[in-house]
Design a protein around this motif. Structure first.
Motif, mmCIF file in Angstrom:
data_model
loop_
_atom_site.group_PDB
_atom_site.id
_atom_site.type_symbol
_atom_site.label_atom_id
_atom_site.label_comp_id
_atom_site.label_asym_id
_atom_site.label_seq_id
_atom_site.Cartn_x
_atom_site.Cartn_y
_atom_site.Cartn_z
ATOM 1 N N PHE A 1 0.778 -1.234 0.064
ATOM 2 C CA PHE A 1 -0.194 0.075 0.050
ATOM 3 C C PHE A 1 0.898 1.287 -0.063
ATOM 4 C CE2 PHE A 1 -2.968 -2.986 2.256
ATOM 5 C CZ PHE A 1 -4.058 -2.978 1.051
ATOM 6 N N GLY A 2 2.104 1.039 0.100
ATOM 7 C CA GLY A 2 2.908 2.314 0.119
ATOM 8 C C GLY A 2 2.966 3.286 1.438
ATOM 9 N N VAL A 3 2.519 2.692 2.606
ATOM 10 C CA VAL A 3 2.384 3.271 4.015
ATOM 11 C C VAL A 3 3.258 2.537 4.927
ATOM 12 C CG1 VAL A 3 -0.159 3.786 3.290
ATOM 13 C CG2 VAL A 3 0.588 1.722 4.470
ATOM 14 N N SER A 4 3.163 3.048 5.993
ATOM 15 C CA SER A 4 3.971 2.677 7.201
ATOM 16 C C SER A 4 3.058 1.500 7.911
ATOM 17 C CB SER A 4 4.308 3.840 8.278
ATOM 18 O OG SER A 4 3.084 4.241 8.686
ATOM 19 N N ARG A 5 3.798 0.559 9.036
ATOM 20 C CA ARG A 5 2.909 -0.175 9.422
ATOM 21 C C ARG A 5 1.762 0.333 10.540
ATOM 22 N NH1 ARG A 5 6.873 -4.169 12.366
ATOM 23 N NH2 ARG A 5 5.008 -5.139 12.688
ATOM 24 N N GLY A 6 1.957 1.671 10.776
ATOM 25 C CA GLY A 6 0.846 2.283 11.887
ATOM 26 C C GLY A 6 -0.399 2.037 11.340
ATOM 27 N N PRO A 7 -0.627 2.517 10.194
ATOM 28 C CA PRO A 7 -2.203 2.562 9.688
ATOM 29 C C PRO A 7 -2.704 1.322 9.502
ATOM 30 C CG PRO A 7 -0.786 4.302 8.608
ATOM 31 C CD PRO A 7 0.009 3.542 9.395
ATOM 32 N N VAL A 8 -1.665 0.252 9.029
ATOM 33 C CA VAL A 8 -2.099 -0.995 8.952
ATOM 34 C C VAL A 8 -2.567 -1.749 10.090
ATOM 35 C CG1 VAL A 8 -1.115 -3.380 8.084
ATOM 36 C CG2 VAL A 8 -0.511 -1.261 6.720
ATOM 37 N N ARG A 9 -1.841 -1.450 11.127
ATOM 38 C CA ARG A 9 -1.947 -2.064 12.290
ATOM 39 C C ARG A 9 -3.533 -1.700 12.983
ATOM 40 N NH1 ARG A 9 2.254 -0.788 14.633
ATOM 41 N NH2 ARG A 9 3.603 -2.455 14.019
ATOM 42 N N GLU A 10 -3.527 -0.311 12.726
ATOM 43 C CA GLU A 10 -4.891 0.282 13.296
ATOM 44 C C GLU A 10 -6.034 -0.300 12.223
ATOM 45 O OE1 GLU A 10 -7.051 4.565 13.648
ATOM 46 O OE2 GLU A 10 -4.785 4.410 13.521
ATOM 47 N N ALA A 11 -5.902 -0.619 10.714
ATOM 48 C CA ALA A 11 -6.886 -1.182 10.138
ATOM 49 C C ALA A 11 -7.119 -2.538 10.528
ATOM 50 C CB ALA A 11 -6.464 -1.064 8.805
ATOM 51 N N LEU A 12 -6.159 -3.270 11.065
ATOM 52 C CA LEU A 12 -6.199 -4.482 11.586
ATOM 53 C C LEU A 12 -6.738 -4.800 12.894
ATOM 54 C CD1 LEU A 12 -2.742 -6.132 10.550
ATOM 55 C CD2 LEU A 12 -4.845 -6.566 9.411
ATOM 56 N N ARG A 13 -6.633 -3.473 13.689
ATOM 57 C CA ARG A 13 -7.567 -3.668 14.949
ATOM 58 C C ARG A 13 -8.938 -3.463 14.666
ATOM 59 N NH1 ARG A 13 -2.688 -0.880 17.132
ATOM 60 N NH2 ARG A 13 -3.847 1.279 16.849
ATOM 61 N N SER A 14 -9.337 -2.634 13.803
ATOM 62 C CA SER A 14 -10.691 -2.622 13.258
ATOM 63 C C SER A 14 -11.357 -3.813 12.822
ATOM 64 C CB SER A 14 -10.984 -1.633 12.449
ATOM 65 O OG SER A 14 -10.435 -0.157 13.014
ATOM 66 N N LEU A 15 -10.540 -4.484 11.973
ATOM 67 C CA LEU A 15 -10.910 -5.810 11.475
ATOM 68 C C LEU A 15 -11.177 -6.864 12.595
ATOM 69 C CD1 LEU A 15 -8.955 -5.724 8.239
ATOM 70 C CD2 LEU A 15 -11.577 -5.354 8.530
#
Length: 238
Positions: A51-65
């Motif tokens: 996605f071309g992003v840092s791990r922070g937003p990915v980790r936050e998205a996974l918490r929502s999922l």
């Protein structure tokens, strides 16, 4: 000067806060369409790179999922796409049946002619697809019909909870579990639902919608593989 600074802060805030939501929707799509396998480990680094992003937003998205029940965090192991066991499927179906029954009851009480006309039109489309045993056509119409029933209640909490359960069940239903006259049986149940809603009979509408989901559960269980032993992983649905 202050207005420009305020605008810049607002744009930054929106960008940072919308990114995890966008990632959540994209990762959810990857899970539900099978690009991320049920039971598989989620590689945060690979997703971030893709996605071309840092791990922070990915980790936050996974918490929502995780809150939606689509992924699970296993201590010292990582994040995995959730695998539903048959006992969990039965529990989810039970709650889904209750919610869908309530949706039917609400529609019968409202008696909205616009909603009723739309339901009848969808019923006709599904009948045509069922007569041809055209699952590829029937399945999306069936999904649309159910979602429209729930959305038309005007109860946003009901809709959100119902849709969340449907997403969880898609982790288990990996394949086509409706064949032959199953489509026609399913649509006969839809017709009874519409008739009860049209008659304004709230209790009959609740029962027709509730029974429809329960019948769907029985059809799914009849075509699902036998539960695997605790020592071996569960096979995917065919």
């Amino acid at each position: 000067m202050s207005d420009s600074s305020s605008t810049s802060r607002d744009v930054t805030f929106l960008r940072l806060n919308s990114l995890p939501m966008l990632l959540e929707r994209e990762i959810e799509s990857m899970i539900l369409d099978g690009r991320l396998s049920v039971g598989g480990r989620v590689n945060e680094n690979q997703l971030a790179a893709a996605f071309g992003v840092s791990r922070g937003p990915v980790r936050e998205a996974l918490r929502s999922l995780e809150a939606l029940g689509l992924v699970e965090l296993l201590p010292n192991r990582g994040v995995f796409i959730r695998r539903l066991e048959i006992e969990q499927v039965i529990e989810v179906y039970g709650v889904r049946a209750a919610l869908f029954g309530y949706a039917g009851k609400l529609l019968a009480q409202r008696g909205d002619p616009v909603v009723l006309a739309r339901l009848r039109a969808m019923l006709d489309d599904m009948s045509a697809a069922a007569a041809r045993h055209d699952f590829d056509r029937y399945y999306p119409l069936n999904f649309e019909f159910h979602d429209y029933v729930v959305a038309s209640t005007g109860n946003s909490v009901l809709a959100a909870q119902y849709r969340g359960l449907v997403k969880q069940l898609r982790l288990y239903r990996a394949g086509n579990l409706m064949t032959g006259n199953t489509l026609e049986l399913s649509n006969e149940e839809h017709a009874r639902m519409v008739e009860a809603i049209a008659a304004g009979d709230a209790e009959a509408a609740f029962r027709a919608c509730f029974d429809h989901v329960e019948s769907g559960k029985e059809r799914l269980l009849a075509r699902s593989p036998a539960p695997a032993s605790s020592a071996e992983p569960q096979e995917k649905s065919a």
